[in-house]
Write a protein that holds these residues in place. Structure first.
Motif, PDB file in Angstrom:
ATOM      1  N   LEU A  38     -11.631  25.472   1.665  1.00  0.00           N
ATOM      2  CA  LEU A  38     -10.319  24.834   1.492  1.00  0.00           C
ATOM      3  C   LEU A  38     -10.138  24.240   0.097  1.00  0.00           C
ATOM      4  CD1 LEU A  38     -10.359  22.955   4.911  1.00  0.00           C
ATOM      5  CD2 LEU A  38      -8.929  24.923   4.350  1.00  0.00           C
ATOM      6  N   THR A  39     -11.066  24.530  -0.785  1.00  0.00           N
ATOM      7  CA  THR A  39     -11.056  23.880  -2.108  1.00  0.00           C
ATOM      8  C   THR A  39      -9.753  24.123  -2.862  1.00  0.00           C
ATOM      9  OG1 THR A  39     -13.392  24.458  -2.176  1.00  0.00           O
ATOM     10  CG2 THR A  39     -12.454  23.508  -4.172  1.00  0.00           C
ATOM     11  N   ARG A  40      -9.337  25.378  -2.953  1.00  0.00           N
ATOM     12  CA  ARG A  40      -8.148  25.695  -3.735  1.00  0.00           C
ATOM     13  C   ARG A  40      -6.906  25.041  -3.128  1.00  0.00           C
ATOM     14  NH1 ARG A  40      -7.216  25.386  -8.122  1.00  0.00           N
ATOM     15  NH2 ARG A  40      -9.405  25.901  -8.263  1.00  0.00           N
ATOM     16  N   ARG A  41      -6.821  25.118  -1.812  1.00  0.00           N
ATOM     17  CA  ARG A  41      -5.678  24.503  -1.128  1.00  0.00           C
ATOM     18  C   ARG A  41      -5.607  23.002  -1.423  1.00  0.00           C
ATOM     19  NH1 ARG A  41      -4.225  25.621   5.058  1.00  0.00           N
ATOM     20  NH2 ARG A  41      -2.581  24.111   5.344  1.00  0.00           N
ATOM     21  N   MET A  42      -6.738  22.329  -1.280  1.00  0.00           N
ATOM     22  CA  MET A  42      -6.760  20.888  -1.522  1.00  0.00           C
ATOM     23  C   MET A  42      -6.478  20.562  -2.993  1.00  0.00           C
ATOM     24  SD  MET A  42      -7.177  17.799  -0.456  1.00  0.00           S
ATOM     25  CE  MET A  42      -7.887  17.842   1.187  1.00  0.00           C
ATOM     26  N   ALA A  43      -7.077  21.309  -3.896  1.00  0.00           N
ATOM     27  CA  ALA A  43      -6.910  21.019  -5.323  1.00  0.00           C
ATOM     28  C   ALA A  43      -5.460  21.252  -5.754  1.00  0.00           C
ATOM     29  CB  ALA A  43      -7.861  21.881  -6.148  1.00  0.00           C
ATOM     30  N   ASN A  44      -4.851  22.331  -5.269  1.00  0.00           N
ATOM     31  CA  ASN A  44      -3.447  22.599  -5.630  1.00  0.00           C
ATOM     32  C   ASN A  44      -2.535  21.477  -5.160  1.00  0.00           C
ATOM     33  OD1 ASN A  44      -4.037  24.987  -6.855  1.00  0.00           O
ATOM     34  ND2 ASN A  44      -3.532  26.269  -5.092  1.00  0.00           N
ATOM     35  N   TYR A  63       0.820  -1.216   0.000  1.00  0.00           N
ATOM     36  CA  TYR A  63       0.000   0.000   0.000  1.00  0.00           C
ATOM     37  C   TYR A  63       0.850   1.261   0.000  1.00  0.00           C
ATOM     38  CZ  TYR A  63      -4.154  -2.778   1.074  1.00  0.00           C
ATOM     39  OH  TYR A  63      -5.190  -3.671   1.018  1.00  0.00           O
ATOM     40  N   VAL A  64       0.362   2.237  -0.732  1.00  0.00           N
ATOM     41  CA  VAL A  64       0.923   3.590  -0.680  1.00  0.00           C
ATOM     42  C   VAL A  64      -0.163   4.466  -0.045  1.00  0.00           C
ATOM     43  CG1 VAL A  64       1.774   5.547  -2.025  1.00  0.00           C
ATOM     44  CG2 VAL A  64       2.282   3.198  -2.764  1.00  0.00           C
ATOM     45  N   ALA A  65       0.039   4.806   1.223  1.00  0.00           N
ATOM     46  CA  ALA A  65      -1.002   5.509   1.982  1.00  0.00           C
ATOM     47  C   ALA A  65      -1.012   7.000   1.665  1.00  0.00           C
ATOM     48  CB  ALA A  65      -0.771   5.297   3.478  1.00  0.00           C
ATOM     49  N   VAL A  66      -2.221   7.527   1.504  1.00  0.00           N
ATOM     50  CA  VAL A  66      -2.389   8.953   1.217  1.00  0.00           C
ATOM     51  C   VAL A  66      -3.494   9.505   2.111  1.00  0.00           C
ATOM     52  CG1 VAL A  66      -2.956  10.673  -0.543  1.00  0.00           C
ATOM     53  CG2 VAL A  66      -1.761   8.574  -1.219  1.00  0.00           C
ATOM     54  N   CYS A  67      -3.193  10.552   2.856  1.00  0.00           N
ATOM     55  CA  CYS A  67      -4.246  11.288   3.565  1.00  0.00           C
ATOM     56  C   CYS A  67      -4.232  12.722   3.050  1.00  0.00           C
ATOM     57  CB  CYS A  67      -4.050  11.280   5.081  1.00  0.00           C
ATOM     58  SG  CYS A  67      -5.356  12.274   5.878  1.00  0.00           S
ATOM     59  N   PRO A  68      -5.150  13.049   2.165  1.00  0.00           N
ATOM     60  CA  PRO A  68      -5.140  14.385   1.568  1.00  0.00           C
ATOM     61  C   PRO A  68      -5.210  15.511   2.603  1.00  0.00           C
ATOM     62  CG  PRO A  68      -6.622  12.935   0.376  1.00  0.00           C
ATOM     63  CD  PRO A  68      -6.187  12.187   1.586  1.00  0.00           C
ATOM     64  N   GLU A  69      -6.041  15.352   3.607  1.00  0.00           N
ATOM     65  CA  GLU A  69      -6.234  16.475   4.544  1.00  0.00           C
ATOM     66  C   GLU A  69      -4.980  16.722   5.382  1.00  0.00           C
ATOM     67  OE1 GLU A  69     -10.011  15.842   6.548  1.00  0.00           O
ATOM     68  OE2 GLU A  69     -11.008  15.559   4.617  1.00  0.00           O
ATOM     69  N   VAL A  70      -4.310  15.664   5.807  1.00  0.00           N
ATOM     70  CA  VAL A  70      -3.071  15.848   6.562  1.00  0.00           C
ATOM     71  C   VAL A  70      -1.950  16.312   5.629  1.00  0.00           C
ATOM     72  CG1 VAL A  70      -1.274  14.654   7.862  1.00  0.00           C
ATOM     73  CG2 VAL A  70      -3.684  14.231   8.386  1.00  0.00           C
ATOM     74  N   CYS A 112      -2.015  17.980   2.940  1.00  0.00           N
ATOM     75  CA  CYS A 112      -2.093  19.366   2.453  1.00  0.00           C
ATOM     76  C   CYS A 112      -1.959  20.350   3.612  1.00  0.00           C
ATOM     77  CB  CYS A 112      -3.352  19.612   1.631  1.00  0.00           C
ATOM     78  SG  CYS A 112      -4.828  19.945   2.571  1.00  0.00           S
ATOM     79  N   GLY A 113      -1.642  19.821   4.804  1.00  0.00           N
ATOM     80  CA  GLY A 113      -1.233  20.687   5.904  1.00  0.00           C
ATOM     81  C   GLY A 113      -2.313  21.087   6.886  1.00  0.00           C
ATOM     82  N   LEU A 114      -3.406  20.322   6.933  1.00  0.00           N
ATOM     83  CA  LEU A 114      -4.505  20.739   7.821  1.00  0.00           C
ATOM     84  C   LEU A 114      -4.359  20.251   9.261  1.00  0.00           C
ATOM     85  CD1 LEU A 114      -7.467  20.373   5.324  1.00  0.00           C
ATOM     86  CD2 LEU A 114      -6.283  22.442   6.035  1.00  0.00           C
ATOM     87  N   GLY A 115      -3.432  19.331   9.504  1.00  0.00           N
ATOM     88  CA  GLY A 115      -3.133  18.948  10.886  1.00  0.00           C
ATOM     89  C   GLY A 115      -4.136  17.988  11.508  1.00  0.00           C
TER      90      GLY A 115
END
Ligand code: SF4
Length: 194
Positions: free
Chosen positions: A80-86, A42-49, A51-54
């Motif tokens: 947070l749309t732009r931050r997440m999309a970028n 597995y390659v784990a991905v947590c988008p919210e963490v 992208c820096g949301l803590g």
């Protein structure tokens, strides 16, 4: 040590038991981690963490129209749309180097859900027609990669179909690399006991 024969799958990190959710918890799925995990890497991905949301962080949801969703914090209404999309646009390029054979998303997540995520319209009424911001960008970037979410993988037919597709993709890629196997394409799919 990484087994070179194992299939690589991207996955929402909370499904592996990582404490990355907004409240510091996880959503461990034992079948995914312990059973399917014997055959894949597995390659784990947590988008919210990532992208820096803590952790912890304010919960969020989707607002707007299904074809133009916005990721908004539930209480303070920060968009947070732009931050997440970028972040997602860069992350998919990194994931391209991983040679993934598929992705398992966390269902219902405004960031990671692949379908039927709640999206709130202007009257604050939710309809289950949204796609998480990261999941949407991922699926657009990798349109033919097999994807599923952990909820759908509880269905034996959908599960078997997903497993067949990821093994077939892996074998197909190997056959392309193997010059001696020109024209010969054999798919061996191991029996996984559920
Ligand atoms: S659903 Fe996605 S964004 Fe939310 S905790 Fe899991 S991996 Fe992170």
């Amino acid at each position: 040590m990484i087994d070179p024969e194992k299939i690589k799958l991207g996955i929402s990190a909370c499904l592996l038991g990582e404490n990355v959710r907004y409240d510091g918890g996880h959503k461990l799925d034992k079948f995914i981690k312990e059973t399917l995990g014997q055959y894949v890497e597995y390659v784990a991905v947590c988008p919210e963490v990532e992208c820096g949301l803590g952790i912890p962080r304010e919960s969020m949801h989707l607002e707007g129209e299904p074809d133009d969703p916005r990721l908004v914090t539930t209480r303070s209404k920060i968009d947070l749309t732009r931050r997440m999309a970028n972040w997602a646009q860069k992350r998919v390029k990194e994931l391209e180097k991983e040679d993934l054979c598929g992705f398992i998303f966390k269902s219902d997540s405004p960031s990671s859900g692949m379908e039927r995520v709640k999206i709130y319209n202007e009257n604050k009424i939710p309809v289950k027609k949204g796609v998480g911001i990261f999941a949407g960008i991922f699926m657009e970037y990798f349109p033919v990669l097999p994807v599923e979410d952990e909820g759908r993988l509880h269905d034996p037919v959908l599960r078997e179909n997903f497993i067949e597709r990821i093994f077939a993709l892996k074998r197909w890629r190997e056959s392309l690399k193997n010059t001696r196997a020109e024209g010969a394409f054999c798919i061996f799919i191991p029996r996984i006991n559920y």
